[in-house]
Design an enzyme around this catalytic site. Structure first.
Site, PDB file in Angstrom:
ATOM      1  N   THR A  13     -13.014  30.350  21.262  1.00  0.00           N
ATOM      2  CA  THR A  13     -12.930  28.593  20.526  1.00  0.00           C
ATOM      3  C   THR A  13     -12.951  28.442  19.567  1.00  0.00           C
ATOM      4  O   THR A  13     -14.889  28.857  19.580  1.00  0.00           O
ATOM      5  CB  THR A  13     -12.920  27.930  22.247  1.00  0.00           C
ATOM      6  OG1 THR A  13     -12.830  26.723  21.863  1.00  0.00           O
ATOM      7  CG2 THR A  13     -14.338  28.352  22.312  1.00  0.00           C
ATOM      8  N   ASP A  14     -12.752  27.541  18.478  1.00  0.00           N
ATOM      9  CA  ASP A  14     -13.090  26.915  17.347  1.00  0.00           C
ATOM     10  C   ASP A  14     -14.534  26.145  18.424  1.00  0.00           C
ATOM     11  O   ASP A  14     -15.723  25.244  17.618  1.00  0.00           O
ATOM     12  CB  ASP A  14     -12.476  25.600  17.227  1.00  0.00           C
ATOM     13  CG  ASP A  14     -11.985  24.491  17.417  1.00  0.00           C
ATOM     14  OD1 ASP A  14     -12.269  24.569  18.960  1.00  0.00           O
ATOM     15  OD2 ASP A  14     -10.808  24.253  17.296  1.00  0.00           O
ATOM     16  N   GLU A  15     -15.085  25.206  19.324  1.00  0.00           N
ATOM     17  CA  GLU A  15     -15.670  24.707  20.392  1.00  0.00           C
ATOM     18  C   GLU A  15     -16.656  25.026  20.216  1.00  0.00           C
ATOM     19  O   GLU A  15     -18.267  24.546  20.674  1.00  0.00           O
ATOM     20  CB  GLU A  15     -15.187  24.465  21.841  1.00  0.00           C
ATOM     21  CG  GLU A  15     -14.043  24.374  21.844  1.00  0.00           C
ATOM     22  CD  GLU A  15     -13.950  23.178  23.343  1.00  0.00           C
ATOM     23  OE1 GLU A  15     -14.917  22.837  23.655  1.00  0.00           O
ATOM     24  OE2 GLU A  15     -12.669  21.913  23.265  1.00  0.00           O
TER      25      GLU A  15
ATOM     26  N   TYR B  26     -18.457  24.160  29.215  1.00  0.00           N
ATOM     27  CA  TYR B  26     -17.166  24.604  28.788  1.00  0.00           C
ATOM     28  C   TYR B  26     -17.810  25.358  27.289  1.00  0.00           C
ATOM     29  O   TYR B  26     -17.651  27.163  27.104  1.00  0.00           O
ATOM     30  CB  TYR B  26     -15.773  24.386  28.556  1.00  0.00           C
ATOM     31  CG  TYR B  26     -15.067  24.737  27.591  1.00  0.00           C
ATOM     32  CD1 TYR B  26     -14.405  26.234  28.725  1.00  0.00           C
ATOM     33  CD2 TYR B  26     -15.058  24.763  26.363  1.00  0.00           C
ATOM     34  CE1 TYR B  26     -13.908  27.093  27.597  1.00  0.00           C
ATOM     35  CE2 TYR B  26     -13.348  25.450  25.760  1.00  0.00           C
ATOM     36  CZ  TYR B  26     -13.295  26.420  26.525  1.00  0.00           C
ATOM     37  OH  TYR B  26     -12.111  27.714  25.811  1.00  0.00           O
TER      38      TYR B  26
ATOM     39  N   LYS C 105     -18.662  29.963  26.420  1.00  0.00           N
ATOM     40  CA  LYS C 105     -17.723  30.559  25.690  1.00  0.00           C
ATOM     41  C   LYS C 105     -18.678  31.608  24.727  1.00  0.00           C
ATOM     42  O   LYS C 105     -18.686  32.132  24.321  1.00  0.00           O
ATOM     43  CB  LYS C 105     -16.328  29.836  25.190  1.00  0.00           C
ATOM     44  CG  LYS C 105     -15.538  29.319  25.868  1.00  0.00           C
ATOM     45  CD  LYS C 105     -15.004  30.971  25.935  1.00  0.00           C
ATOM     46  CE  LYS C 105     -14.191  31.860  25.157  1.00  0.00           C
ATOM     47  NZ  LYS C 105     -13.207  32.548  26.003  1.00  0.00           N
TER      48      LYS C 105
HETATM   49  P1  NAD Z   1      -5.706  29.360  31.690  1.00  0.00           P
HETATM   50  O1  NAD Z   1      -6.560  28.090  31.549  1.00  0.00           O
HETATM   51  O2  NAD Z   1      -4.242  28.728  31.107  1.00  0.00           O
HETATM   52  O3  NAD Z   1      -5.584  30.617  31.696  1.00  0.00           O
HETATM   53  C1  NAD Z   1      -7.645  30.961  32.177  1.00  0.00           C
HETATM   54  C2  NAD Z   1      -6.323  32.565  32.652  1.00  0.00           C
HETATM   55  O4  NAD Z   1      -8.049  33.114  32.810  1.00  0.00           O
HETATM   56  C3  NAD Z   1      -6.129  31.878  34.430  1.00  0.00           C
HETATM   57  O5  NAD Z   1      -4.395  32.202  34.474  1.00  0.00           O
HETATM   58  C4  NAD Z   1      -6.592  32.333  35.412  1.00  0.00           C
HETATM   59  O6  NAD Z   1      -6.398  32.728  36.241  1.00  0.00           O
HETATM   60  C5  NAD Z   1      -7.564  33.208  34.825  1.00  0.00           C
HETATM   61  N1  NAD Z   1      -8.896  33.828  35.139  1.00  0.00           N
HETATM   62  C6  NAD Z   1      -9.554  32.647  35.132  1.00  0.00           C
HETATM   63  N2  NAD Z   1     -11.047  32.690  35.626  1.00  0.00           N
HETATM   64  C7  NAD Z   1     -10.758  34.684  36.042  1.00  0.00           C
HETATM   65  C8  NAD Z   1     -11.900  35.303  36.757  1.00  0.00           C
HETATM   66  N3  NAD Z   1     -12.394  35.055  37.016  1.00  0.00           N
HETATM   67  N4  NAD Z   1     -11.054  36.463  36.410  1.00  0.00           N
HETATM   68  C9  NAD Z   1      -9.585  37.180  36.199  1.00  0.00           C
HETATM   69  N5  NAD Z   1      -8.727  36.377  35.865  1.00  0.00           N
HETATM   70  C10 NAD Z   1      -9.314  34.955  35.492  1.00  0.00           C
HETATM   71  O7  NAD Z   1      -6.336  29.400  29.526  1.00  0.00           O
HETATM   72  P2  NAD Z   1      -6.100  29.178  27.787  1.00  0.00           P
HETATM   73  O8  NAD Z   1      -6.023  27.938  27.918  1.00  0.00           O
HETATM   74  O9  NAD Z   1      -5.089  30.054  28.212  1.00  0.00           O
HETATM   75  O10 NAD Z   1      -6.979  29.724  27.308  1.00  0.00           O
HETATM   76  C11 NAD Z   1      -7.375  31.227  27.473  1.00  0.00           C
HETATM   77  C12 NAD Z   1      -8.453  32.178  26.292  1.00  0.00           C
HETATM   78  O11 NAD Z   1      -7.879  31.316  24.866  1.00  0.00           O
HETATM   79  C13 NAD Z   1      -9.522  30.968  26.595  1.00  0.00           C
HETATM   80  O12 NAD Z   1     -11.068  32.354  26.937  1.00  0.00           O
HETATM   81  C14 NAD Z   1      -9.963  30.011  26.336  1.00  0.00           C
HETATM   82  O13 NAD Z   1     -11.670  30.106  26.568  1.00  0.00           O
HETATM   83  C15 NAD Z   1      -9.432  30.432  25.004  1.00  0.00           C
HETATM   84  N6  NAD Z   1      -9.266  29.617  24.040  1.00  0.00           N
HETATM   85  C16 NAD Z   1      -8.156  28.072  24.620  1.00  0.00           C
HETATM   86  C17 NAD Z   1      -7.762  27.314  23.554  1.00  0.00           C
HETATM   87  C18 NAD Z   1      -6.800  26.432  24.121  1.00  0.00           C
HETATM   88  O14 NAD Z   1      -5.939  25.125  23.620  1.00  0.00           O
HETATM   89  N7  NAD Z   1      -6.261  26.278  25.476  1.00  0.00           N
HETATM   90  C19 NAD Z   1      -7.990  27.589  22.389  1.00  0.00           C
HETATM   91  C20 NAD Z   1      -8.940  28.970  21.982  1.00  0.00           C
HETATM   92  C21 NAD Z   1      -9.162  29.585  22.694  1.00  0.00           C
HETATM   93  O1  DAU Z   2     -10.741  23.533  21.154  1.00  0.00           O
HETATM   94  C1  DAU Z   2     -10.375  24.637  21.632  1.00  0.00           C
HETATM   95  C2  DAU Z   2     -10.409  24.068  23.042  1.00  0.00           C
HETATM   96  O2  DAU Z   2      -9.562  23.168  23.284  1.00  0.00           O
HETATM   97  C3  DAU Z   2     -10.764  25.436  24.112  1.00  0.00           C
HETATM   98  O3  DAU Z   2     -11.461  25.812  23.852  1.00  0.00           O
HETATM   99  C4  DAU Z   2     -10.301  24.391  25.662  1.00  0.00           C
HETATM  100  O4  DAU Z   2     -10.347  25.819  26.286  1.00  0.00           O
HETATM  101  C5  DAU Z   2      -9.229  23.938  25.875  1.00  0.00           C
HETATM  102  O5  DAU Z   2      -8.899  22.922  26.883  1.00  0.00           O
HETATM  103  C6  DAU Z   2      -9.275  22.208  24.688  1.00  0.00           C
HETATM  104  O6  DAU Z   2     -10.152  21.783  24.592  1.00  0.00           O
HETATM  105  P1  DAU Z   2     -10.073  20.012  24.775  1.00  0.00           P
HETATM  106  O7  DAU Z   2     -11.022  19.478  25.278  1.00  0.00           O
HETATM  107  O8  DAU Z   2     -10.267  20.197  22.750  1.00  0.00           O
HETATM  108  O9  DAU Z   2      -8.683  19.802  25.126  1.00  0.00           O
HETATM  109  P2  DAU Z   2      -8.420  18.693  25.974  1.00  0.00           P
HETATM  110  O10 DAU Z   2      -6.688  18.710  26.191  1.00  0.00           O
HETATM  111  O11 DAU Z   2      -8.861  18.737  27.468  1.00  0.00           O
HETATM  112  O12 DAU Z   2      -8.548  17.679  25.530  1.00  0.00           O
HETATM  113  C7  DAU Z   2      -8.010  17.487  24.098  1.00  0.00           C
HETATM  114  C8  DAU Z   2      -8.580  16.140  23.711  1.00  0.00           C
HETATM  115  O13 DAU Z   2      -7.707  14.941  24.398  1.00  0.00           O
HETATM  116  C9  DAU Z   2      -9.678  15.671  23.816  1.00  0.00           C
HETATM  117  O14 DAU Z   2     -10.505  15.027  22.207  1.00  0.00           O
HETATM  118  C10 DAU Z   2      -9.999  14.361  24.164  1.00  0.00           C
HETATM  119  C11 DAU Z   2      -8.285  14.153  24.857  1.00  0.00           C
HETATM  120  N1  DAU Z   2      -8.247  13.706  25.830  1.00  0.00           N
HETATM  121  C12 DAU Z   2      -8.265  14.688  26.689  1.00  0.00           C
HETATM  122  C13 DAU Z   2      -7.152  14.646  27.896  1.00  0.00           C
HETATM  123  C14 DAU Z   2      -7.205  15.864  29.175  1.00  0.00           C
HETATM  124  C15 DAU Z   2      -7.522  12.641  26.495  1.00  0.00           C
HETATM  125  O15 DAU Z   2      -7.597  11.736  25.391  1.00  0.00           O
HETATM  126  N2  DAU Z   2      -7.005  12.325  27.432  1.00  0.00           N
HETATM  127  C16 DAU Z   2      -6.898  13.200  28.687  1.00  0.00           C
HETATM  128  O16 DAU Z   2      -5.973  13.048  29.184  1.00  0.00           O
END
Ligand code: NAD
Ligand code: DAU
Length: 344
Positions: free
Chosen positions: A126-128, A150, A154
């Site tokens: 992730t970019d985080e 988080y 990561k």
């Molecule tokens: P998500 O929370 O929707 O899904 C995570 C999945 O991992 C779920 O199916 C969960 O059951 C499984 N899981 C959790 N713990 C586990 C374990 N111990 N063993 C096996 N499975 C397990 O997540 P997502 O948003 O799809 O993110 C997927 C990946 O991409 C993550 O590594 C996250 O850090 C990364 N990522 C997410 C975003 C985003 O915007 N959502 C952006 C950049 C990177």
């Molecule tokens: O940047 C990549 C990341 O994006 C991934 O690595 C994470 O897994 C994913 O959860 C996401 O993280 P963020 O914290 O950026 O996503 P989130 O959807 O929780 O929030 C996005 C933005 O919106 C953030 O600035 C917080 C704000 N927010 C979030 C929620 C849930 C609100 O204003 N209201 C809300 O209810």
């Protein structure tokens, strides 16, 4: 023929990647390995369940014996690791699970890749991990500067991947993606919370002043970028994946209301997330050298996403009507309402 172990494949991005691989690589086999936490959902994979190229194993990536057994049984040659605890807000209330899965679990998968001599390992990151970027954009060589449990977890996973590449020669790559939006995203992340609340005429909870910036990319674009790196990336290298364009949260919320023809009176400011990262921004020059660029603009990605949630109420209403979700929503959002800030 290649056999991919897609860990976390029942989650949001992982399940989109499963669909992508089965569509784009007809000769590949896919084994989803997933613990089915609250975020893992068999409904996300419902339409591939009968595909003979697909298998599902319920398991924890921290379970070294089951990971090895699954790799051996299915003849896996490649791991693509999506499995993680992923929600920043939950990491603030329960960091332990994040450290177990995102750091220790990554180590377990790397150890299996090393011992069993797998052809490739790919880590979805992730970019985080770069921390908030108030000016400019992050390049892959920037120091890590994490601020939430988080992002710290990561970053720990990323460093373990690089260590296994350097120390043991595991042929591993890392992608660092920006915020994904699209089908099957659990309605705790901002876009599905806002869209599904707006459909039901419920308030959209805006943290702080709503001026935080994120690079929202369409999940299919991200999946394609991961696949490009898996096939054409150089082991030991890191690649940023995003659009390179950031949007303010409040503007994203207003776009959602406009797309659904809902009033701005649904915007509800609430107290901010502790340690809230103000802005992420990725430099995507390096991935462009592999020929990938995101196909959807922010407007296109958001429109497609909103349409999917409108068309697939069966998917999200099942989650939102459950006791676990209601309890999460109440305890996370209850009593946080504040007046609209002067800047918002
Ligand atoms: P998500 O929370 O929707 O899904 C995570 C999945 O991992 C779920 O199916 C969960 O059951 C499984 N899981 C959790 N713990 C586990 C374990 N111990 N063993 C096996 N499975 C397990 O997540 P997502 O948003 O799809 O993110 C997927 C990946 O991409 C993550 O590594 C996250 O850090 C990364 N990522 C997410 C975003 C985003 O915007 N959502 C952006 C950049 C990177
Ligand atoms: O940047 C990549 C990341 O994006 C991934 O690595 C994470 O897994 C994913 O959860 C996401 O993280 P963020 O914290 O950026 O996503 P989130 O959807 O929780 O929030 C996005 C933005 O919106 C953030 O600035 C917080 C704000 N927010 C979030 C929620 C849930 C609100 O204003 N209201 C809300 O209810």
């Amino acid at each position: 023929m290649r056999t991919l172990l897609i860990t976390g494949g029942a989650g949001f991005i992982g399940s989109n990647y499963v669909h992508y691989v089965l569509r784009e690589h007809p000769e590949y086999r896919v084994v989803v390995y997933d613990k089915l936490t609250y975020a893992g959902n068999p409904d996300n994979l419902r339409d591939v369940a009968d595909d003979p190229r697909y298998a599902f194993v319920e398991g924890d990536i921290c379970d070294a014996a089951l990971v090895r057994e699954t790799i051996a049984t299915h003849g896996v040659d490649t791991i693509v690791n999506f499995a993680a605890e992923t929600h920043v807000d939950r990491s603030l209330s329960d960091p332990g699970e994040f450290i177990m899965t995102d750091v220790y679990g990554t180590h377990v998968l790397l150890e299996a890749a090393r011992e069993l001599g797998l052809e490739r390992y790919h880590q979805v990151s992730t970019d985080e991990v770069y921390g908030q970027v108030l000016e400019g954009s992050s390049v892959e060589t920037d120091p890590l500067d994490t601020r939430s449990p988080y992002s710290a977890s990561k970053a720990g996973g990323d460093l373990m991947v690089l260590a296994y590449h350097t120390s043991f020669g595991v042929p591993a790559t890392i992608t660092r993606g920006s915020n994904n939006i699209g089908p099957y995203q659990y309605p705790e992340k901002v876009v599905p919370v806002f869209v599904t609340n707006a459909i039901d005429d419920k308030p959209l909870p805006i943290y702080g002043d709503g001026l935080q910036m994120r690079d929202y990319q369409y999940v299919e674009d991200h999946c394609e970028g991961i696949d490009v790196v898996l096939h054409h990336g150089t082991p030991g290298e890191i690649y940023n994946l995003g659009t390179g364009v950031e949007t303010r949260n409040i503007d994203m919320a207003r776009c959602i209301l406009a797309l659904l023809d809902k009033p701005e009176s649904l915007l509800q400011y609430i107290t901010d997330r502790p340690g809230h990262d103000r802005r992420y921004s990725l430099c995507v020059d390096k991935i462009r050298t592999l020929g990938w660029t995101s196909r959807h603009t922010f407007d296109q990605a958001l429109e497609r996403t909103v349409r999917w949630y409108v068309d697939n109420e069966w998917w999200w209403r099942r989650i939102k009507s459950g006791d676990a979700y209601s309890e999460y929503y109440r305890s996370h959002y209850g009593g946080r309402e504040v007046p609209r800030p002067s800047q918002g």
